[in-house]
Design a protein around this motif. Structure first.
Motif, mmCIF file in Angstrom:
data_model
loop_
_atom_site.group_PDB
_atom_site.id
_atom_site.type_symbol
_atom_site.label_atom_id
_atom_site.label_comp_id
_atom_site.label_asym_id
_atom_site.label_seq_id
_atom_site.Cartn_x
_atom_site.Cartn_y
_atom_site.Cartn_z
ATOM 1 N N VAL A 153 0.862 -1.168 0.000
ATOM 2 C CA VAL A 153 0.000 0.000 0.000
ATOM 3 C C VAL A 153 0.908 1.230 0.000
ATOM 4 N N GLN A 154 0.976 1.920 -1.153
ATOM 5 C CA GLN A 154 1.892 3.060 -1.266
ATOM 6 C C GLN A 154 1.490 3.945 -2.452
ATOM 7 N N PRO A 155 1.810 5.247 -2.361
ATOM 8 C CA PRO A 155 2.308 5.985 -1.200
ATOM 9 C C PRO A 155 1.143 6.468 -0.339
ATOM 10 N N THR A 156 1.352 6.515 0.973
ATOM 11 C CA THR A 156 0.281 6.912 1.888
ATOM 12 C C THR A 156 0.585 8.245 2.578
ATOM 13 N N GLY A 157 1.655 8.919 2.184
ATOM 14 C CA GLY A 157 2.117 10.093 2.914
ATOM 15 C C GLY A 157 1.380 11.390 2.599
ATOM 16 N N ILE A 158 0.704 11.471 1.454
ATOM 17 C CA ILE A 158 0.059 12.724 1.057
ATOM 18 C C ILE A 158 -1.434 12.478 0.884
ATOM 19 N N PRO A 159 -2.269 13.055 1.755
ATOM 20 C CA PRO A 159 -3.720 12.869 1.650
ATOM 21 C C PRO A 159 -4.259 13.418 0.324
ATOM 22 N N GLY A 160 -5.342 12.816 -0.144
ATOM 23 C CA GLY A 160 -5.950 13.295 -1.381
ATOM 24 C C GLY A 160 -6.484 12.153 -2.220
ATOM 25 N N PRO A 161 -6.970 12.452 -3.405
ATOM 26 C CA PRO A 161 -7.581 11.419 -4.260
ATOM 27 C C PRO A 161 -6.595 10.328 -4.682
ATOM 28 N N ASP A 162 -5.330 10.667 -4.871
ATOM 29 C CA ASP A 162 -4.356 9.652 -5.270
ATOM 30 C C ASP A 162 -4.151 8.628 -4.158
ATOM 31 N N LEU A 163 -4.132 9.104 -2.923
ATOM 32 C CA LEU A 163 -3.983 8.196 -1.780
ATOM 33 C C LEU A 163 -5.181 7.268 -1.679
ATOM 34 N N GLU A 164 -6.372 7.841 -1.765
ATOM 35 C CA GLU A 164 -7.571 7.003 -1.660
ATOM 36 C C GLU A 164 -7.623 5.981 -2.794
ATOM 37 N N ALA A 165 -7.208 6.381 -3.976
ATOM 38 C CA ALA A 165 -7.194 5.452 -5.106
ATOM 39 C C ALA A 165 -6.197 4.314 -4.867
ATOM 40 N N ALA A 166 -5.043 4.634 -4.273
ATOM 41 C CA ALA A 166 -4.040 3.612 -3.986
ATOM 42 C C ALA A 166 -4.559 2.610 -2.963
ATOM 43 N N VAL A 167 -5.252 3.118 -1.939
ATOM 44 C CA VAL A 167 -5.783 2.232 -0.904
ATOM 45 C C VAL A 167 -6.902 1.358 -1.469
ATOM 46 N N VAL A 168 -7.800 1.949 -2.237
ATOM 47 C CA VAL A 168 -8.893 1.181 -2.840
ATOM 48 C C VAL A 168 -8.345 0.095 -3.764
ATOM 49 N N SER A 169 -7.300 0.419 -4.523
ATOM 50 C CA SER A 169 -6.672 -0.572 -5.399
ATOM 51 C C SER A 169 -6.062 -1.711 -4.582
ATOM 52 N N SER A 170 -5.423 -1.364 -3.480
ATOM 53 C CA SER A 170 -4.821 -2.391 -2.619
ATOM 54 C C SER A 170 -5.892 -3.259 -1.971
ATOM 55 N N GLU A 171 -7.017 -2.659 -1.610
ATOM 56 C CA GLU A 171 -8.114 -3.433 -1.032
ATOM 57 C C GLU A 171 -8.656 -4.443 -2.040
ATOM 58 N N ALA A 172 -8.788 -4.023 -3.284
ATOM 59 C CA ALA A 172 -9.253 -4.934 -4.324
ATOM 60 C C ALA A 172 -8.260 -6.075 -4.524
ATOM 61 N N HIS A 173 -6.977 -5.725 -4.522
ATOM 62 C CA HIS A 173 -5.928 -6.746 -4.632
ATOM 63 C C HIS A 173 -6.008 -7.716 -3.465
ATOM 64 N N ALA A 174 -6.272 -7.183 -2.262
ATOM 65 C CA ALA A 174 -6.347 -8.014 -1.072
ATOM 66 C C ALA A 174 -7.514 -9.009 -1.157
ATOM 67 N N ARG A 175 -8.650 -8.545 -1.637
ATOM 68 C CA ARG A 175 -9.800 -9.448 -1.764
ATOM 69 C C ARG A 175 -9.524 -10.574 -2.748
ATOM 70 N N GLU A 176 -8.827 -10.258 -3.826
ATOM 71 C CA GLU A 176 -8.467 -11.294 -4.803
ATOM 72 C C GLU A 176 -7.443 -12.262 -4.214
ATOM 73 N N ALA A 177 -6.447 -11.717 -3.508
ATOM 74 C CA ALA A 177 -5.404 -12.560 -2.932
ATOM 75 C C ALA A 177 -5.971 -13.499 -1.874
ATOM 76 N N ALA A 178 -6.987 -13.044 -1.131
ATOM 77 C CA ALA A 178 -7.580 -13.856 -0.069
ATOM 78 C C ALA A 178 -8.203 -15.126 -0.606
ATOM 79 N N LEU A 179 -8.712 -15.062 -1.821
ATOM 80 C CA LEU A 179 -9.365 -16.230 -2.420
ATOM 81 C C LEU A 179 -8.363 -17.329 -2.755
ATOM 82 N N MET A 180 -7.070 -16.965 -2.849
ATOM 83 C CA MET A 180 -6.028 -17.923 -3.203
ATOM 84 C C MET A 180 -5.168 -18.307 -2.004
ATOM 85 N N PHE A 181 -5.509 -17.821 -0.839
ATOM 86 C CA PHE A 181 -4.672 -18.025 0.351
ATOM 87 C C PHE A 181 -5.042 -19.309 1.077
#
Length: 222
Positions: free
Chosen positions: A194-222
């Motif tokens: 999950v990166q970069p998280t240092g500067i608040p704003g739309p880019d940060l939220e987009a990075a976190v949302v993308s990581s959350e989607a990745h996490a949900r996909e990865a969980a199905l294979m764990f």
């Protein structure tokens, strides 16, 4: 027939719902439990947990344990601070799968995660040392467990080992954790960054949302 698995979740941020690594990890675990409702998930929040003290007594017991093993013994009894070592090591070894979420602190990891690693990384407990051709050979004892790491950092970092030319922005977080767990015997290590998280704003939220989607996909294979 499906056999129930035990998942150990190590949470290394004290920031609760404000933590990006914890936020993504919760999405991972939610998706995992939806697919595997029979499995047990043990949460060890390292900043809330009563981690074993490892002071002069524990350090001396560690050396006594090494001497005992070299002399042909089976190691120390679980007494004093060494009892905490055995308790936390058994917790790790009893898990079938491990999930770790952590922020980057000062280019590395939070001190409570380092505390936990120092407690469980012990000779004769999570690794053994043999001498082959007069050279030490280290073998991890914590094997056959997948490790899912979910790591957050304020700045973006390349997925590689640190270099001398990295300057003031050097990622020792991922490299250290991979090395520490590999030393204990882990070979199946997976990463969500999950990166970069240092500067608040739309880019940060987009990075976190993308990581959350990745996490949900990865969980199905764990």
């Amino acid at each position: 027939m499906y056999e129930m698995a035990k998942v150990l979740y190590l949470e290394a941020s004290p920031r609760g719902d404000s933590s990006y690594s914890s936020r993504v990890a919760k999405e991972f675990l939610k998706a995992y439990q939806a697919k595997n409702p029979e499995d047990e998930v043990e949460v060890l929040s390292l900043f809330d947990a009563d981690l074993p003290t490892f002071s002069a007594q524990g350090a001396n017991q560690k050396m006594e344990n090494i001497i005992n093993l070299v002399s042909g013994g089976k190691g120390l009894e679980a007494e004093g601070e060494w009892a905490g070592v055995i308790r936390e090591s058994d917790r790790l070894k009893s898990a079938d799968k491990v999930v770790l979420s952590s922020p980057m602190w000062n280019f590395s990891i939070p001190y409570r995660l380092k505390h936990w690693i120092d407690v469980v990384t012990q000779p004769g407990v999570t690794f053994v040392v043999d001498v082959v051709d007069d050279a030490p050979v280290y073998t991890g004892l914590v094997t056959d467990k997948p490790l899912q790491m979910i790591l957050a950092s304020g700045s973006p970092y390349e997925m590689r080992f640190p270099r001398e030319t990295d300057g003031t922005k050097t990622d020792f977080q991922r490299a250290y954790l991979e090395h520490a767990f590999r030393f204990m015997g882990f070979s199946d290590m997976r990463l969500i960054k999950v990166q970069p998280t240092g500067i608040p704003g739309p880019d940060l939220e987009a990075a976190v949302v993308s990581s959350e989607a990745h996490a949900r996909e990865a969980a199905l294979m764990f």
